[in-house]
Scaffold this motif. Sequence first.
Motif, PDB file in Angstrom:
ATOM      1  N   HIS A 123     -14.588  -0.042  41.422  1.00  0.00           N
ATOM      2  CA  HIS A 123     -15.482   1.070  41.728  1.00  0.00           C
ATOM      3  C   HIS A 123     -16.912   0.639  41.425  1.00  0.00           C
ATOM      4  O   HIS A 123     -17.148  -0.437  40.896  1.00  0.00           O
ATOM      5  CB  HIS A 123     -15.101   2.316  40.926  1.00  0.00           C
ATOM      6  CG  HIS A 123     -15.189   2.144  39.449  1.00  0.00           C
ATOM      7  ND1 HIS A 123     -14.298   1.379  38.717  1.00  0.00           N
ATOM      8  CD2 HIS A 123     -16.069   2.639  38.546  1.00  0.00           C
ATOM      9  CE1 HIS A 123     -14.619   1.415  37.439  1.00  0.00           C
ATOM     10  NE2 HIS A 123     -15.706   2.168  37.307  1.00  0.00           N
ATOM     11  N   ARG A 124     -17.850   1.495  41.767  1.00  0.00           N
ATOM     12  CA  ARG A 124     -19.266   1.207  41.523  1.00  0.00           C
ATOM     13  C   ARG A 124     -19.949   2.475  41.040  1.00  0.00           C
ATOM     14  O   ARG A 124     -19.649   3.569  41.503  1.00  0.00           O
ATOM     15  CB  ARG A 124     -19.915   0.692  42.810  1.00  0.00           C
ATOM     16  CG  ARG A 124     -21.389   0.381  42.670  1.00  0.00           C
ATOM     17  CD  ARG A 124     -21.979  -0.346  43.865  1.00  0.00           C
ATOM     18  NE  ARG A 124     -21.571   0.191  45.144  1.00  0.00           N
ATOM     19  CZ  ARG A 124     -21.542  -0.518  46.269  1.00  0.00           C
ATOM     20  NH1 ARG A 124     -21.902  -1.789  46.279  1.00  0.00           N
ATOM     21  NH2 ARG A 124     -21.169   0.023  47.410  1.00  0.00           N
ATOM     22  N   LEU A 125     -20.892   2.292  40.108  1.00  0.00           N
ATOM     23  CA  LEU A 125     -21.705   3.394  39.590  1.00  0.00           C
ATOM     24  C   LEU A 125     -23.171   3.111  39.866  1.00  0.00           C
ATOM     25  O   LEU A 125     -23.572   1.953  39.990  1.00  0.00           O
ATOM     26  CB  LEU A 125     -21.510   3.543  38.075  1.00  0.00           C
ATOM     27  CG  LEU A 125     -20.101   3.831  37.579  1.00  0.00           C
ATOM     28  CD1 LEU A 125     -20.076   3.874  36.057  1.00  0.00           C
ATOM     29  CD2 LEU A 125     -19.582   5.134  38.157  1.00  0.00           C
ATOM     30  N   LYS A 126     -23.972   4.159  39.886  1.00  0.00           N
ATOM     31  CA  LYS A 126     -25.415   4.007  40.066  1.00  0.00           C
ATOM     32  C   LYS A 126     -26.147   3.933  38.737  1.00  0.00           C
ATOM     33  O   LYS A 126     -27.373   3.939  38.708  1.00  0.00           O
ATOM     34  CB  LYS A 126     -25.959   5.167  40.907  1.00  0.00           C
ATOM     35  CG  LYS A 126     -25.453   5.138  42.336  1.00  0.00           C
ATOM     36  CD  LYS A 126     -26.022   6.276  43.147  1.00  0.00           C
ATOM     37  CE  LYS A 126     -25.473   6.219  44.567  1.00  0.00           C
ATOM     38  NZ  LYS A 126     -25.962   7.329  45.378  1.00  0.00           N
ATOM     39  N   SER A 127     -25.397   3.878  37.640  1.00  0.00           N
ATOM     40  CA  SER A 127     -25.957   3.775  36.292  1.00  0.00           C
ATOM     41  C   SER A 127     -25.283   2.630  35.557  1.00  0.00           C
ATOM     42  O   SER A 127     -24.158   2.240  35.892  1.00  0.00           O
ATOM     43  CB  SER A 127     -25.707   5.060  35.499  1.00  0.00           C
ATOM     44  OG  SER A 127     -26.316   6.168  36.090  1.00  0.00           O
ATOM     45  N   ASP A 128     -25.955   2.105  34.534  1.00  0.00           N
ATOM     46  CA  ASP A 128     -25.330   1.125  33.657  1.00  0.00           C
ATOM     47  C   ASP A 128     -24.200   1.799  32.875  1.00  0.00           C
ATOM     48  O   ASP A 128     -24.269   2.998  32.588  1.00  0.00           O
ATOM     49  CB  ASP A 128     -26.341   0.569  32.641  1.00  0.00           C
ATOM     50  CG  ASP A 128     -27.459  -0.235  33.289  1.00  0.00           C
ATOM     51  OD1 ASP A 128     -27.317  -0.659  34.452  1.00  0.00           O
ATOM     52  OD2 ASP A 128     -28.483  -0.435  32.610  1.00  0.00           O
ATOM     53  N   GLU A 129     -23.167   1.027  32.538  1.00  0.00           N
ATOM     54  CA  GLU A 129     -22.068   1.545  31.730  1.00  0.00           C
ATOM     55  C   GLU A 129     -21.775   0.559  30.606  1.00  0.00           C
ATOM     56  O   GLU A 129     -21.510  -0.607  30.869  1.00  0.00           O
ATOM     57  CB  GLU A 129     -20.811   1.769  32.571  1.00  0.00           C
ATOM     58  CG  GLU A 129     -19.672   2.369  31.768  1.00  0.00           C
ATOM     59  CD  GLU A 129     -18.508   2.793  32.628  1.00  0.00           C
ATOM     60  OE1 GLU A 129     -18.098   3.958  32.526  1.00  0.00           O
ATOM     61  OE2 GLU A 129     -18.005   1.955  33.413  1.00  0.00           O
ATOM     62  N   ILE A 130     -21.835   1.041  29.372  1.00  0.00           N
ATOM     63  CA  ILE A 130     -21.540   0.187  28.214  1.00  0.00           C
ATOM     64  C   ILE A 130     -20.115   0.472  27.765  1.00  0.00           C
ATOM     65  O   ILE A 130     -19.736   1.631  27.554  1.00  0.00           O
ATOM     66  CB  ILE A 130     -22.526   0.430  27.054  1.00  0.00           C
ATOM     67  CG1 ILE A 130     -23.956   0.184  27.526  1.00  0.00           C
ATOM     68  CG2 ILE A 130     -22.181  -0.488  25.874  1.00  0.00           C
ATOM     69  CD1 ILE A 130     -25.005   0.507  26.491  1.00  0.00           C
ATOM     70  N   PRO A 144     -23.955  -7.508  42.739  1.00  0.00           N
ATOM     71  CA  PRO A 144     -24.557  -7.252  44.056  1.00  0.00           C
ATOM     72  C   PRO A 144     -24.796  -8.519  44.884  1.00  0.00           C
ATOM     73  O   PRO A 144     -24.757  -8.463  46.116  1.00  0.00           O
ATOM     74  CB  PRO A 144     -25.876  -6.554  43.714  1.00  0.00           C
ATOM     75  CG  PRO A 144     -25.591  -5.846  42.438  1.00  0.00           C
ATOM     76  CD  PRO A 144     -24.676  -6.792  41.672  1.00  0.00           C
ATOM     77  N   ASP A 145     -24.998  -9.676  44.228  1.00  0.00           N
ATOM     78  CA  ASP A 145     -25.193 -10.927  44.971  1.00  0.00           C
ATOM     79  C   ASP A 145     -23.872 -11.578  45.378  1.00  0.00           C
ATOM     80  O   ASP A 145     -23.852 -12.658  45.959  1.00  0.00           O
ATOM     81  CB  ASP A 145     -26.043 -11.917  44.167  1.00  0.00           C
ATOM     82  CG  ASP A 145     -25.373 -12.393  42.884  1.00  0.00           C
ATOM     83  OD1 ASP A 145     -24.213 -11.996  42.590  1.00  0.00           O
ATOM     84  OD2 ASP A 145     -26.010 -13.182  42.149  1.00  0.00           O
ATOM     85  N   GLY A 146     -22.717 -10.926  45.063  1.00  0.00           N
ATOM     86  CA  GLY A 146     -21.405 -11.436  45.441  1.00  0.00           C
ATOM     87  C   GLY A 146     -20.740 -12.309  44.389  1.00  0.00           C
ATOM     88  O   GLY A 146     -19.580 -12.690  44.550  1.00  0.00           O
ATOM     89  N   THR A 165     -22.948  -2.673  40.281  1.00  0.00           N
ATOM     90  CA  THR A 165     -21.944  -3.743  40.223  1.00  0.00           C
ATOM     91  C   THR A 165     -20.582  -3.131  40.528  1.00  0.00           C
ATOM     92  O   THR A 165     -20.245  -2.072  39.997  1.00  0.00           O
ATOM     93  CB  THR A 165     -21.925  -4.386  38.822  1.00  0.00           C
ATOM     94  OG1 THR A 165     -23.208  -4.963  38.567  1.00  0.00           O
ATOM     95  CG2 THR A 165     -20.860  -5.460  38.707  1.00  0.00           C
ATOM     96  N   ILE A 166     -19.806  -3.784  41.376  1.00  0.00           N
ATOM     97  CA  ILE A 166     -18.435  -3.345  41.641  1.00  0.00           C
ATOM     98  C   ILE A 166     -17.588  -3.899  40.511  1.00  0.00           C
ATOM     99  O   ILE A 166     -17.635  -5.091  40.218  1.00  0.00           O
ATOM    100  CB  ILE A 166     -17.960  -3.866  43.012  1.00  0.00           C
ATOM    101  CG1 ILE A 166     -18.812  -3.246  44.122  1.00  0.00           C
ATOM    102  CG2 ILE A 166     -16.481  -3.569  43.219  1.00  0.00           C
ATOM    103  CD1 ILE A 166     -18.648  -3.907  45.477  1.00  0.00           C
ATOM    104  N   PHE A 167     -16.801  -3.024  39.851  1.00  0.00           N
ATOM    105  CA  PHE A 167     -16.026  -3.510  38.710  1.00  0.00           C
ATOM    106  C   PHE A 167     -14.746  -2.718  38.511  1.00  0.00           C
ATOM    107  O   PHE A 167     -14.604  -1.589  38.952  1.00  0.00           O
ATOM    108  CB  PHE A 167     -16.870  -3.506  37.435  1.00  0.00           C
ATOM    109  CG  PHE A 167     -17.265  -2.149  36.918  1.00  0.00           C
ATOM    110  CD1 PHE A 167     -16.651  -1.602  35.811  1.00  0.00           C
ATOM    111  CD2 PHE A 167     -18.279  -1.428  37.530  1.00  0.00           C
ATOM    112  CE1 PHE A 167     -17.024  -0.357  35.327  1.00  0.00           C
ATOM    113  CE2 PHE A 167     -18.664  -0.180  37.051  1.00  0.00           C
ATOM    114  CZ  PHE A 167     -18.029   0.359  35.946  1.00  0.00           C
TER     115      PHE A 167
END
Length: 170
Positions: free
Chosen positions: A61-68, A84-86, A111-113
């Motif tokens: 999944h991807r978020l528009k915010s940082d996640e710690i 984002p750069d693959g 970032t997709i994670f």
Amino acid sequence: MSTQSEHYWINHLALEPHSEGGFFKQVYRSDESSTTWDNRTRPYYTSIYFLLNQASPSHFHRLKSDEIWYYHTGEALTVHMIHPDGKYEAVKLGLAIDQGEVLQYAVPKDTIFGSSVESAEPDAFSLVSCMVSPGFEYHDFELFTQAELIKDYPTHETIIRKLAFETLPE
């Protein structure tokens, strides 16, 4: 490794199934808020407990915010990222600092994670907390199918097949 079972943590923390996989409960949501880059009012931060096991990983999944991410107990947890750069990167959360594991890690926004518990133990699980800033909102949450990700990142097909849904859950 925790001496408690995953069911102990799920019951005592009142965790519920999460749409991306695993079990969660929101435990903090800032009372204060700010206006974000997209002119939305969002809390400064949100935080959840998050329990994952081998049968229920965190799907890509991807978020528009940082996640710690903060490690608590259980087996080490691998956070798999497609930046984002693959570029693919894997970070292990756990107590074995001398083996490269970390106690906390910040996944950058966009970032997709996804995350997985990898262990020979059939009942292996990992309990972590996740803090998102600006605070988590479902409209900033994007799940992916295997086909979508393989089209864009064919060199990462193996991990995509492991951590992306074939079809998105309802």
